[in-house]
Design a protein around this motif. Structure first.
Motif, PDB file in Angstrom:
ATOM      1  N   ASP A   1       0.815  -1.222   0.000  1.00  0.00           N
ATOM      2  CA  ASP A   1       0.000   0.000   0.000  1.00  0.00           C
ATOM      3  C   ASP A   1       0.845   1.266   0.000  1.00  0.00           C
ATOM      4  O   ASP A   1       0.314   2.374   0.055  1.00  0.00           O
ATOM      5  N   GLY A   2       2.162   1.124  -0.020  1.00  0.00           N
ATOM      6  CA  GLY A   2       3.045   2.277  -0.116  1.00  0.00           C
ATOM      7  C   GLY A   2       3.395   2.942   1.197  1.00  0.00           C
ATOM      8  O   GLY A   2       4.115   3.941   1.210  1.00  0.00           O
ATOM      9  N   HIS A   3       2.918   2.397   2.332  1.00  0.00           N
ATOM     10  CA  HIS A   3       3.156   3.036   3.625  1.00  0.00           C
ATOM     11  C   HIS A   3       4.111   2.197   4.472  1.00  0.00           C
ATOM     12  O   HIS A   3       4.238   0.991   4.290  1.00  0.00           O
ATOM     13  N   ARG A   4       4.767   2.874   5.419  1.00  0.00           N
ATOM     14  CA  ARG A   4       5.606   2.163   6.382  1.00  0.00           C
ATOM     15  C   ARG A   4       4.741   1.728   7.553  1.00  0.00           C
ATOM     16  O   ARG A   4       4.027   2.530   8.136  1.00  0.00           O
ATOM     17  N   HIS A   5       4.858   0.464   7.931  1.00  0.00           N
ATOM     18  CA  HIS A   5       4.008  -0.087   8.984  1.00  0.00           C
ATOM     19  C   HIS A   5       4.777  -0.545  10.231  1.00  0.00           C
ATOM     20  O   HIS A   5       4.189  -0.640  11.304  1.00  0.00           O
ATOM     21  N   MET A   6       6.075  -0.850  10.101  1.00  0.00           N
ATOM     22  CA  MET A   6       6.805  -1.456  11.204  1.00  0.00           C
ATOM     23  C   MET A   6       7.787  -0.449  11.830  1.00  0.00           C
ATOM     24  O   MET A   6       8.155   0.540  11.207  1.00  0.00           O
ATOM     25  N   VAL A   7       8.190  -0.730  13.071  1.00  0.00           N
ATOM     26  CA  VAL A   7       9.005   0.229  13.824  1.00  0.00           C
ATOM     27  C   VAL A   7      10.426   0.322  13.269  1.00  0.00           C
ATOM     28  O   VAL A   7      10.973  -0.637  12.733  1.00  0.00           O
ATOM     29  N   LEU A   8      11.013   1.496  13.464  1.00  0.00           N
ATOM     30  CA  LEU A   8      12.425   1.712  13.184  1.00  0.00           C
ATOM     31  C   LEU A   8      13.227   1.457  14.457  1.00  0.00           C
ATOM     32  O   LEU A   8      12.696   1.540  15.569  1.00  0.00           O
ATOM     33  N   ALA A   9      14.517   1.195  14.289  1.00  0.00           N
ATOM     34  CA  ALA A   9      15.368   0.937  15.453  1.00  0.00           C
ATOM     35  C   ALA A   9      15.346   2.103  16.427  1.00  0.00           C
ATOM     36  O   ALA A   9      15.267   1.919  17.642  1.00  0.00           O
ATOM     37  N   GLU A  10      15.402   3.327  15.891  1.00  0.00           N
ATOM     38  CA  GLU A  10      15.430   4.491  16.780  1.00  0.00           C
ATOM     39  C   GLU A  10      14.108   4.706  17.515  1.00  0.00           C
ATOM     40  O   GLU A  10      14.067   5.360  18.556  1.00  0.00           O
ATOM     41  N   GLU A  11      13.024   4.145  16.994  1.00  0.00           N
ATOM     42  CA  GLU A  11      11.740   4.285  17.662  1.00  0.00           C
ATOM     43  C   GLU A  11      11.632   3.390  18.899  1.00  0.00           C
ATOM     44  O   GLU A  11      10.810   3.655  19.779  1.00  0.00           O
ATOM     45  N   LEU A  12      12.445   2.361  18.962  1.00  0.00           N
ATOM     46  CA  LEU A  12      12.426   1.510  20.153  1.00  0.00           C
ATOM     47  C   LEU A  12      12.863   2.300  21.388  1.00  0.00           C
ATOM     48  O   LEU A  12      12.302   2.135  22.473  1.00  0.00           O
ATOM     49  N   ALA A  13      13.844   3.180  21.213  1.00  0.00           N
ATOM     50  CA  ALA A  13      14.270   4.029  22.332  1.00  0.00           C
ATOM     51  C   ALA A  13      13.163   4.993  22.715  1.00  0.00           C
ATOM     52  O   ALA A  13      12.958   5.268  23.907  1.00  0.00           O
ATOM     53  N   VAL A  14      12.428   5.503  21.742  1.00  0.00           N
ATOM     54  CA  VAL A  14      11.302   6.391  22.022  1.00  0.00           C
ATOM     55  C   VAL A  14      10.252   5.669  22.849  1.00  0.00           C
ATOM     56  O   VAL A  14       9.701   6.213  23.816  1.00  0.00           O
ATOM     57  N   LEU A  15       9.964   4.431  22.482  1.00  0.00           N
ATOM     58  CA  LEU A  15       8.994   3.632  23.225  1.00  0.00           C
ATOM     59  C   LEU A  15       9.466   3.384  24.653  1.00  0.00           C
ATOM     60  O   LEU A  15       8.707   3.582  25.609  1.00  0.00           O
ATOM     61  N   GLU A  16      10.719   2.963  24.795  1.00  0.00           N
ATOM     62  CA  GLU A  16      11.248   2.669  26.129  1.00  0.00           C
ATOM     63  C   GLU A  16      11.206   3.899  27.027  1.00  0.00           C
ATOM     64  O   GLU A  16      10.782   3.826  28.184  1.00  0.00           O
ATOM     65  N   ARG A  17      11.656   5.029  26.509  1.00  0.00           N
ATOM     66  CA  ARG A  17      11.692   6.241  27.318  1.00  0.00           C
ATOM     67  C   ARG A  17      10.288   6.768  27.613  1.00  0.00           C
ATOM     68  O   ARG A  17      10.100   7.540  28.547  1.00  0.00           O
ATOM     69  N   GLY A  18       9.319   6.324  26.823  1.00  0.00           N
ATOM     70  CA  GLY A  18       7.936   6.709  27.063  1.00  0.00           C
ATOM     71  C   GLY A  18       7.192   5.758  27.975  1.00  0.00           C
ATOM     72  O   GLY A  18       5.995   5.945  28.209  1.00  0.00           O
ATOM     73  N   GLY A  19       7.878   4.735  28.484  1.00  0.00           N
ATOM     74  CA  GLY A  19       7.248   3.832  29.432  1.00  0.00           C
ATOM     75  C   GLY A  19       6.749   2.526  28.851  1.00  0.00           C
ATOM     76  O   GLY A  19       6.063   1.758  29.533  1.00  0.00           O
ATOM     77  N   ILE A  20       7.096   2.254  27.591  1.00  0.00           N
ATOM     78  CA  ILE A  20       6.702   0.988  26.968  1.00  0.00           C
ATOM     79  C   ILE A  20       7.934   0.093  26.899  1.00  0.00           C
ATOM     80  O   ILE A  20       8.864   0.353  26.133  1.00  0.00           O
ATOM     81  N   ALA A  21       7.955  -0.957  27.715  1.00  0.00           N
ATOM     82  CA  ALA A  21       9.066  -1.896  27.729  1.00  0.00           C
ATOM     83  C   ALA A  21       9.028  -2.778  26.490  1.00  0.00           C
ATOM     84  O   ALA A  21       7.976  -2.941  25.846  1.00  0.00           O
ATOM     85  N   ILE A  22      10.174  -3.357  26.149  1.00  0.00           N
ATOM     86  CA  ILE A  22      10.279  -4.185  24.953  1.00  0.00           C
ATOM     87  C   ILE A  22      10.487  -5.646  25.342  1.00  0.00           C
ATOM     88  O   ILE A  22      11.413  -5.986  26.085  1.00  0.00           O
ATOM     89  N   GLY A  23       9.608  -6.499  24.847  1.00  0.00           N
ATOM     90  CA  GLY A  23       9.762  -7.943  24.940  1.00  0.00           C
ATOM     91  C   GLY A  23       9.897  -8.505  23.538  1.00  0.00           C
ATOM     92  O   GLY A  23       9.960  -7.763  22.556  1.00  0.00           O
ATOM     93  N   LEU A  24       9.919  -9.818  23.428  1.00  0.00           N
ATOM     94  CA  LEU A  24      10.096 -10.470  22.125  1.00  0.00           C
ATOM     95  C   LEU A  24       8.846 -11.226  21.699  1.00  0.00           C
ATOM     96  O   LEU A  24       8.086 -11.710  22.535  1.00  0.00           O
ATOM     97  N   HIS A  25       8.688 -11.332  20.388  1.00  0.00           N
ATOM     98  CA  HIS A  25       7.573 -12.046  19.768  1.00  0.00           C
ATOM     99  C   HIS A  25       8.136 -12.964  18.677  1.00  0.00           C
ATOM    100  O   HIS A  25       7.570 -13.075  17.592  1.00  0.00           O
TER     101      HIS A  25
END
Length: 337
Positions: free
Chosen positions: A198-222
């Motif tokens: 569809d021409g759009h980006r749907h998945m996270v970038l590496a630098e966005e993981l730090a944004v998530l962590e610093r915003g209170g969203i911890a990272i686990g694995l899937h």
């Protein structure tokens, strides 16, 4: 089935809330989300509606959780598991699966505004990838009118000229595609490649993981690839390999210690193997509430829900429906033997 009037009365009178406060006092409820998108965003037109909430409804869910639960972080659950602390009454953990960029764009700001933590289970291989999983791309192509269910069934070797082109027909076609081995699936989907983009980006970038962590969203694995663990050809790569792959992207540079099973598929043996690979908490898609009389177990159930199940015919949020869906789920310690 309870009538709408009875549902509204039970919730509006406070009886359902009272039932919940007593029945689920010593439990941990884990909520499973995937995508949160504003309908004005172009990704809304091609997202899978079964795994997506619009932003307004997500806001209402957050308010509901705050009214009926004590929302905890994964670190609090880990501390309780280790015996360092106790979880509060009616504890609730918010989780997201996969690693969608809209979690950064829409879910994170709303959680931060409410001051709430969450946990995102990331597929290791999607970091920096633009396109979503093939199932979601097929749904997107179908929603945009570029893919037909009958053509997908034919590509999977199940030609059915009369197959309906509704969502049910599409789900059956995707299920048939899923049963193919990797090489056959790649060949079957090749003719649809353009229609699935569809021409759009749907998945996270590496630098966005730090944004998530610093915003209170911890990272686990899937997992590493999003392959069901029961079909994985290299289980070590999906478990320990995914931990090593994602660790360099995180602020701590430490491998995540939590995971959820892709597609909810696992066996007790696979669960034990994941635990041995270093995951302290492992989350399933078994729709159960987790008892925590002493401390939470390491294998936990999660409850998901779809947008149509918590709204009325006009699309308005129905807290009574969400309450009935969540409060009455069975309480069960999952089998690990």
């Amino acid at each position: 089935m309870l009538s709408d009037l009875v549902k509204k009365f039970l919730y509006g009178s406070g009886l359902l809330g009272l039932y919940h406060r007593f029945r689920n006092r010593r439990t941990l409820t884990v909520i499973m989300f995937h995508r949160v998108i504003d309908p004005s965003d172009p990704r809304w037109a091609s997202c899978d509606p079964d795994y997506t909430l619009d932003t307004a409804l997500f806001d209402r869910c957050i308010t509901f959780f705050q009214q009926h639960y004590n929302i905890v972080s994964v670190n609090e659950v880990l501390a309780a598991r280790r015996g360092e602390t106790c979880l509060p009454a009616r504890a609730l953990l918010i989780t997201f699966d996969d690693g969608w960029s809209d979690n950064v764009d829409f879910a994170l700001p709303r959680l931060r505004r409410a001051g709430l933590p969450a946990l995102l289970f990331l597929v290791a291989d999607v970091v920096g990838r633009r396109l979503p999983f093939y199932q979601e791309r097929l749904v997107g192509g179908w929603r945009l009118g570029k893919v037909k269910a009958a053509d997908l069934l034919a590509a999977a070797g199940q030609a059915q000229p009369e197959a309906g082109n509704d969502m049910g027909g599409l789900r059956r076609a995707i299920a048939a595609i899923e049963q193919l081995d990797d090489n056959d699936r790649e060949a079957a989907l090749a003719p649809f490649a353009e229609a699935m983009d569809d021409g759009h980006r749907h998945m996270v970038l590496a630098e966005e993981l730090a944004v998530l962590e610093r915003g209170g969203i911890a990272i686990g694995l899937h997992g590493k690839t999003h392959t069901p663990m029961t079909r994985a050809s290299d289980l070590d790569a999906e478990l320990a390999g995914a931990r090593a792959q994602v660790a360099p992207f995180l602020d701590s540079a430490e491998p995540p210690t939590t995971m959820s099973f892709p597609h909810g598929r696992y066996t007790p043996a696979i669960a034990r193997r994941a635990h041995e690979a270093g995951y302290e908490l492992i989350f399933t898609s078994d729709p159960t509430i987790n008892p925590v009389a002493d401390r939470p177990d390491w294998l936990l159930g999660r409850i998901g829900f779809e947008q149509p199940g918590i709204v009325d015919g006009a699309g308005r949020f129905r807290p009574d429906k969400l309450a009935l869906l969540l409060f009455r789920k069975p309480q069960r310690v999952l089998e690990t033997a």
